[in-house]
Design a protein around this motif. Structure first.
Motif, PDB file in Angstrom:
ATOM      1  N   TYR A  35      25.882  43.558  36.859  1.00 17.90           N
ATOM      2  CA  TYR A  35      27.083  44.304  36.492  1.00 17.90           C
ATOM      3  C   TYR A  35      27.957  44.557  37.720  1.00 17.90           C
ATOM      4  CZ  TYR A  35      30.108  47.970  34.667  1.00 17.90           C
ATOM      5  OH  TYR A  35      31.187  48.720  34.309  1.00 17.90           O
ATOM      6  N   ALA A  36      27.348  44.953  38.823  1.00 18.73           N
ATOM      7  CA  ALA A  36      28.107  45.208  40.057  1.00 18.73           C
ATOM      8  C   ALA A  36      28.785  43.929  40.541  1.00 18.73           C
ATOM      9  CB  ALA A  36      27.192  45.772  41.139  1.00 18.73           C
ATOM     10  N   ASN A  37      28.081  42.812  40.497  1.00 16.93           N
ATOM     11  CA  ASN A  37      28.680  41.536  40.913  1.00 16.93           C
ATOM     12  C   ASN A  37      29.827  41.142  39.983  1.00 16.93           C
ATOM     13  OD1 ASN A  37      26.941  41.231  43.092  1.00 16.93           O
ATOM     14  ND2 ASN A  37      25.453  40.030  41.931  1.00 16.93           N
ATOM     15  N   GLU A  38      29.639  41.366  38.695  1.00 18.96           N
ATOM     16  CA  GLU A  38      30.687  41.070  37.711  1.00 18.96           C
ATOM     17  C   GLU A  38      31.929  41.936  37.972  1.00 18.96           C
ATOM     18  OE1 GLU A  38      30.797  42.187  33.190  1.00 18.96           O
ATOM     19  OE2 GLU A  38      29.500  40.431  33.460  1.00 18.96           O
ATOM     20  N   GLN A  39      31.717  43.225  38.234  1.00 15.33           N
ATOM     21  CA  GLN A  39      32.845  44.120  38.522  1.00 15.33           C
ATOM     22  C   GLN A  39      33.534  43.730  39.826  1.00 15.33           C
ATOM     23  OE1 GLN A  39      34.150  46.449  36.452  1.00 15.33           O
ATOM     24  NE2 GLN A  39      32.686  45.532  35.041  1.00 15.33           N
ATOM     25  N   GLU A  40      32.753  43.361  40.823  1.00 14.79           N
ATOM     26  CA  GLU A  40      33.327  42.940  42.098  1.00 14.79           C
ATOM     27  C   GLU A  40      34.184  41.693  41.899  1.00 14.79           C
ATOM     28  OE1 GLU A  40      31.605  41.391  46.359  1.00 14.79           O
ATOM     29  OE2 GLU A  40      30.537  43.023  45.361  1.00 14.79           O
ATOM     30  N   HIS A  41      33.714  40.776  41.082  1.00 15.59           N
ATOM     31  CA  HIS A  41      34.471  39.564  40.778  1.00 15.59           C
ATOM     32  C   HIS A  41      35.768  39.906  40.043  1.00 15.59           C
ATOM     33  CE1 HIS A  41      35.241  35.376  39.854  1.00 15.59           C
ATOM     34  NE2 HIS A  41      35.356  35.695  38.575  1.00 15.59           N
ATOM     35  N   ARG A  42      35.693  40.812  39.072  1.00 15.13           N
ATOM     36  CA  ARG A  42      36.880  41.218  38.319  1.00 15.13           C
ATOM     37  C   ARG A  42      37.897  41.909  39.232  1.00 15.13           C
ATOM     38  NH1 ARG A  42      35.273  44.437  33.117  1.00 15.13           N
ATOM     39  NH2 ARG A  42      37.504  44.261  32.787  1.00 15.13           N
ATOM     40  N   THR A  47      42.902  41.834  42.111  1.00 11.55           N
ATOM     41  CA  THR A  47      43.573  42.003  43.400  1.00 11.55           C
ATOM     42  C   THR A  47      44.409  40.763  43.721  1.00 11.55           C
ATOM     43  OG1 THR A  47      41.834  43.472  44.199  1.00 11.55           O
ATOM     44  CG2 THR A  47      43.208  42.400  45.870  1.00 11.55           C
ATOM     45  N   ALA A  48      43.850  39.580  43.471  1.00 10.89           N
ATOM     46  CA  ALA A  48      44.594  38.342  43.704  1.00 10.89           C
ATOM     47  C   ALA A  48      45.832  38.279  42.805  1.00 10.89           C
ATOM     48  CB  ALA A  48      43.701  37.127  43.466  1.00 10.89           C
TER      49      ALA A  48
END
Length: 168
Positions: A35-42, A47-48
């Protein structure tokens, strides 16, 4: 034979319970990490997107002939002035304030305050104000300008800033 007794069974049950808790914790940790990795990716994707949108907006603002000044209110106000604004007035976003917009035809400070109060009053009623008047440049010269001030609202309809467009 028959060496397995209740004590052994209790110990085995305790071990199994601990193993079950450890497996459950490992599964939770894996789910949280995913979940943390998914949120970081989102967040990175968003941001991009925002960086691209800001670059597009910057290009649009800097290609305009009108001077544009924006401010978002708050504890640390965010200010922006496009290239044309800086060329027209000589001010950067950090230097500019409404004090330099001489809306009254007289030099009287009370007339100026009435003019600024009129802008704020109209902004509370209709979300924009427009008028004409002299604008003071950083070199103390003045030019007549058509001025548009638009209120920026948040999602609740509360004013959070303004955008000012100055046309020479």
């Amino acid at each position: 034979p028959n060496t397995f007794n209740q004590t052994h069974a209790d110990r085995l049950k305790a071990f199994a319970d601990q193993a079950g808790v450890a497996i459950h914790n490992a599964n939770l940790f894996e789910a949280i990490t995913h979940y943390a990795n998914e949120q970081e990716h989102r967040v990175a994707e968003r941001t991009a997107e925002l960086v691209n949108e800001r670059a597009q907006l910057q290009a649009i603002m800097d290609s305009m002939n009108e001077g544009v000044f924006g401010v978002v209110f708050g504890e640390k106000p965010t200010k922006y002035a496009n290239v044309s604004f800086q060329k027209l007035t000589g001010y950067s976003s950090d230097d500019w304030s409404f004090d330099l917009l001489k809306l009254a035809s007289t030099d009287s400070q009370s007339e100026f305050v009435k003019g600024v109060d009129n802008i704020y009053e109209q902004l509370t009623q209709s979300c924009f104000w427009q008028g004409e008047g002299p604008v003071q440049r950083k070199d103390d010269s003045c030019f007549d300008a058509h001025v548009f001030v638009t209120r920026i609202d948040n999602m609740d309809g509360r004013a959070i800033g303004t955008v000012t467009i100055i046309r020479d």
